[in-house]
Scaffold this active site. Structure first.
Site, PDB file in Angstrom:
ATOM      1  N   HIS A 170       0.834  -1.219   0.000  1.00 55.71           N
ATOM      2  CA  HIS A 170       0.000   0.000   0.000  1.00 55.71           C
ATOM      3  C   HIS A 170       0.861   1.258   0.000  1.00 55.71           C
ATOM      4  O   HIS A 170       0.661   2.177   0.810  1.00 55.71           O
ATOM      5  CB  HIS A 170      -0.954  -0.001   1.187  1.00 55.71           C
ATOM      6  CG  HIS A 170      -2.109  -0.947   1.041  1.00 55.71           C
ATOM      7  ND1 HIS A 170      -3.269  -0.599   0.386  1.00 55.71           N
ATOM      8  CD2 HIS A 170      -2.265  -2.232   1.438  1.00 55.71           C
ATOM      9  CE1 HIS A 170      -4.100  -1.627   0.410  1.00 55.71           C
ATOM     10  NE2 HIS A 170      -3.519  -2.630   1.034  1.00 55.71           N
ATOM     11  N   HIS A 206      -5.134 -12.523  -4.976  1.00 57.03           N
ATOM     12  CA  HIS A 206      -5.474 -11.355  -4.165  1.00 57.03           C
ATOM     13  C   HIS A 206      -6.997 -11.254  -4.122  1.00 57.03           C
ATOM     14  O   HIS A 206      -7.612 -10.596  -4.959  1.00 57.03           O
ATOM     15  CB  HIS A 206      -4.861 -10.087  -4.772  1.00 57.03           C
ATOM     16  CG  HIS A 206      -4.923  -8.887  -3.876  1.00 57.03           C
ATOM     17  ND1 HIS A 206      -3.860  -8.476  -3.110  1.00 57.03           N
ATOM     18  CD2 HIS A 206      -5.922  -8.006  -3.629  1.00 57.03           C
ATOM     19  CE1 HIS A 206      -4.195  -7.395  -2.433  1.00 57.03           C
ATOM     20  NE2 HIS A 206      -5.448  -7.085  -2.734  1.00 57.03           N
ATOM     21  N   ASN A 255      -6.632  -5.125  -5.646  1.00 59.07           N
ATOM     22  CA  ASN A 255      -7.852  -4.363  -5.918  1.00 59.07           C
ATOM     23  C   ASN A 255      -7.620  -2.859  -5.831  1.00 59.07           C
ATOM     24  O   ASN A 255      -8.457  -2.076  -6.299  1.00 59.07           O
ATOM     25  CB  ASN A 255      -8.951  -4.768  -4.932  1.00 59.07           C
ATOM     26  CG  ASN A 255      -8.569  -4.517  -3.490  1.00 59.07           C
ATOM     27  OD1 ASN A 255      -7.512  -4.952  -3.039  1.00 59.07           O
ATOM     28  ND2 ASN A 255      -9.407  -3.832  -2.744  1.00 59.07           N
ATOM     29  N   HIS A 256      -6.496  -2.429  -5.271  1.00 61.57           N
ATOM     30  CA  HIS A 256      -6.199  -0.995  -5.200  1.00 61.57           C
ATOM     31  C   HIS A 256      -5.445  -0.510  -6.428  1.00 61.57           C
ATOM     32  O   HIS A 256      -5.572   0.662  -6.796  1.00 61.57           O
ATOM     33  CB  HIS A 256      -5.378  -0.681  -3.944  1.00 61.57           C
ATOM     34  CG  HIS A 256      -6.192  -0.593  -2.697  1.00 61.57           C
ATOM     35  ND1 HIS A 256      -6.513   0.593  -2.084  1.00 61.57           N
ATOM     36  CD2 HIS A 256      -6.771  -1.559  -1.938  1.00 61.57           C
ATOM     37  CE1 HIS A 256      -7.250   0.366  -1.012  1.00 61.57           C
ATOM     38  NE2 HIS A 256      -7.412  -0.943  -0.891  1.00 61.57           N
TER      39      HIS A 256
END
Length: 716
Positions: A35, A241, A142-143
């Protein structure tokens, strides 16, 4: 060890390596959910994700790994900032490029997955123009998933790093351009085949797709994994993921639905660290979940110590050693119930000053606890030869149960007193009320029901799989012994509230039930004694429930008669052998798989819907609703409304499909021909009105006139 018993004699992989040989051992550094870019504008926590990623690359160099494997969500945002990209590219260049020879041999096609139209290979260390020391393989999460369609359009930040030669982007699923294609394509997974000495490794990657689609593909056996012919001699790793914890029907991927030739599953997306490999019931593979390297939410799962994993593979044996991340801020979380604390400490719940003093004391204790954790970890690392690191500001979260407290102080103002002591002063406190204790005078206290999921013989996975809204509602209502509201109607109202997002369903049902009960009580026509009220209410409620049940039976019988023909046609259909309990509600793909076309709208239906149409907005061209009385010289074309396209089942990137509207001419013959030609099209496309035919002002005037005519007809 796993309790798997294979009929073919294929045993689970061994979790220990015997007689380790360096020339045959592949060393991999596992990490997921870095992240990078999370809270990058925060003056205190802005560099936390970058510092953790830097430590991960430093650990890769320190342990002399063969490559780094990332499990998705490298970036926190789909479009990372330039500063974020700059720092990531600089770190990758600093720690992964160099003269160190790469000892893993690529056996698969190096051009598999390369950008079309370019000559450089997809695997960076196979490029003679690059000097790679430690390859990095990664899937998207997903980000940071691709946005767009097609091989050239579906791009993400990992594509940028891939073409620069800094990272090897794998697991990119080619999304179909239309739903008609997705019905036949499924998901194809091609491995990256590697070898070091006598150890052969097959690396399968699946980037994040919507959980509904992945669940459907796995359930339908449409996930094709291209494996070598002698797959038993390969160590197979699957990196994905997806949601692991169920969040509803088809909102997660079950652990036991992967190919049984897989040896190890590296699971991304879940942030709590469960890095020790866990066996899966009735399957031969293990699952490791490294978790995130930075806390992106102040939740219980994020408070666990952050780790990456050093994975060693030799033949069909493997070992995974957790490595704690030292650069991560310490994070402690606790919960306090003010009503209980007031009894123990001797203060009143109405005294805001005493409550604030108590909360400050608890937060101070948590700060000391977090600092003590850091000092112990740092001292242990120094003893092992690591450098001494300065103590960072900790993350502290205190969850406060305010049941029975009428007013609380501002949590932001409360946190200002800890400025410079913790990294999150603005959200150190979070308030909530206990539903069980939210009772006032005159209200019935909720009884504790015996739920079926509370069976002590069930493990956590079995309990989660049995969670159903209908079951929980029925069991809770049955335990409350409702006096006025019937269980059946209340259960339906709650299901409408949860499943249909009807926020007024419960209130509407309660009001209607109370009005109906009042009418039933008043219908007796005599003065009711106080002791007879309860008996009369029970009798009226039972009569209401009987009428409701009879109405449902009648409705069911009507539906059965109307669908009798369809039921007979589907009686011979095959049953999905992999259908699970969570699929009882149907899949998003079921509608897309249907071959029956939707019924065309009749002309009468179009006329009936005419009053709901509004004048088109200024500057936007829209279809002009025209009646049969319009002159032919005033754009007398009618566009039959095309059926809505099926719900998108892949990422939001797929935007290319549209629906073509076939214009029907004024004559019935031309309208029939237009509908026949439209039905023959396998894929519909968007048609635009020719330029210069009508103006927006003229269209608005005609629409306004039609609305006025409709209103006049309705008033007559």
């Amino acid at each position: 060890m796993s309790d798997y018993d294979d009929e073919n004699g294929l045993a689970p992989p061994s979790r220990t390596i015997e007689n380790e040989q360096a020339e045959d051992t592949i060393k991999i550094l596992l990490a997921t959910d870095t992240h990078i870019g999370y809270l990058e504008r925060d003056p205190v926590r802005g560099q936390d994700s970058i510092n953790a990623f830097k430590e991960i690359l430093q650990l890769a160099v320190k342990h002399d790994v063969d490559f780094v494997l990332l499990g998705g969500d490298l970036f926190h945002e789909n479009r990372p900032s330039r500063d974020c990209l700059y720092q990531v590219m600089a770190l990758l260049r600093e720690y992964t490029l160099g003269d160190r020879p790469v000892q893993i041999e690529l056996l698969s096609d190096p051009n598999d997955g390369k950008p079309p139209g370019y000559s450089f290979p997809a695997i960076n260390y196979e490029d003679p123009n690059l000097n790679v020391a430690i390859p990095v393989f990664s899937i998207h999460g997903n980000h940071d998933d691709p946005q767009g369609t097609g091989p050239e359009g579906a791009l993400c930040a990992l594509d940028m790093l891939s073409v620069t030669g800094l990272i090897n982007y794998m697991g990119k699923v080619d999304l179909p351009m239309a739903d008609s294609e997705s019905q036949n394509t499924g998901i194809a997974i091609r491995p990256v085949l590697l070898r070091k000495g006598n150890t052969r490794l097959a690396l399968y990657g699946v980037g994040n797709v919507k959980d509904q689609r992945m669940h459907f593909e796995l359930r339908s056996n449409r996930v094709r994994m291209y494996m070598p012919r002698d797959k038993d001699k390969w160590f197979n790793i699957l990196v994905l993921h997806q949601n692991r914890v169920p969040h509803g029907p088809q909102q997660s991927v079950p652990e036991g639905m992967f190919d049984n030739n897989i040896d190890l599953v590296v699971w991304g997306h879940e942030h709590d660290c469960r890095i020790i490999p866990e066996p899966v019931a009735s399957r031969r593979y293990f699952i490791t979940q490294p978790g995130s390297s930075v806390a992106t939410s102040l939740a219980d799962g994020e408070s666990l110590e952050k780790h990456v994993g050093l994975l060693k593979i030799q033949g069909k044996q493997f070992e995974l050693t957790p490595i704690p991340l030292r650069s991560v801020r310490p994070f402690v979380i606790d919960e306090v119930v003010l009503s209980e604390a007031a009894e123990e400490e001797g203060f009143e719940l109405t005294d805001k000053i005493e409550i604030a003093k108590f909360l400050k004391t608890r937060v101070t204790e948590l700060i000391e606890k977090a600092n003590q954790q850091w000092d112990e970890r740092n001292a242990r690392a120094v003893q092992e030869g690591e450098p001494d690191l300065p103590r960072p500001l900790p993350l502290v979260r205190l969850k406060v149960d305010t049941t029975g407290v009428s007013e609380m102080s501002n949590p932001v103002r409360f946190g200002q007193e800890f400025q410079g002591l913790i990294a999150n002063p603005r959200d150190v406190l979070t308030f909530h009320r206990s539903r069980k204790g939210m009772t006032r005078s005159g209200k019935v206290k909720i009884d504790e029901p015996e739920l079926s999921i509370d069976d002590p013989a069930l493990d956590t996975a079995a309990k989660l799989s049995k969670v159903r809204v209908q079951t929980l509602v029925r069991e809770y209502l049955a335990a409350q012994e409702l006096q006025l509201l019937g269980e059946g109607g209340m259960s339906e109202a709650i299901e409408m509230f949860v499943e249909k997002d009807d926020i007024h369903a419960i209130q509407t049902h309660v009001n209607e039930a109370l009005r109906s009960l009042m009418k039933g009580v008043q219908a007796t026509g005599k003065e009711v004694d106080e002791n007879e009220i309860e008996e009369i209410v029970d009798r009226v409620r039972e009569e209401q429930e009987k009428r409701r049940a009879a109405k449902l039976d009648q409705k069911a019988s009507d539906n059965k008669k109307g669908k009798g023909k369809a039921a007979n046609e589907d009686s011979d259909a095959s049953i999905d052998s992999m259908l699970m309990d969570v699929d009882a509600g149907g899949s998003d793909f079921d509608a897309a798989m249907s071959d029956e076309p939707p019924p065309p709208r009749s002309r009468a239906a179009a006329k009936k819907a005419a009053p709901a149409k509004k004048a088109p907005a200024r500057g936007k061209a829209k279809a002009k609703p025209v009646s049969e009385d319009d002159d032919d010289d005033e754009e007398d074309e009618i566009e039959d409304e095309a059926p809505a396209p099926p719900k998108r089942t892949n990422r939001a990137a797929v935007l290319s499909q549209s629906s073509k509207k076939a214009p029907a001419k004024s004559t019935a013959k031309k309208a029939t021909a237009a509908k026949a030609s439209a039905s023959k099209q396998s894929q519909s496309t968007l048609s635009f009105a020719p330029a210069g035919r009508t103006s927006t002002r003229a269209a608005a005037s005609r629409a306004k006139r039609k609305v006025a005519e409709t209103i006049e007809l309705d008033s007559d």
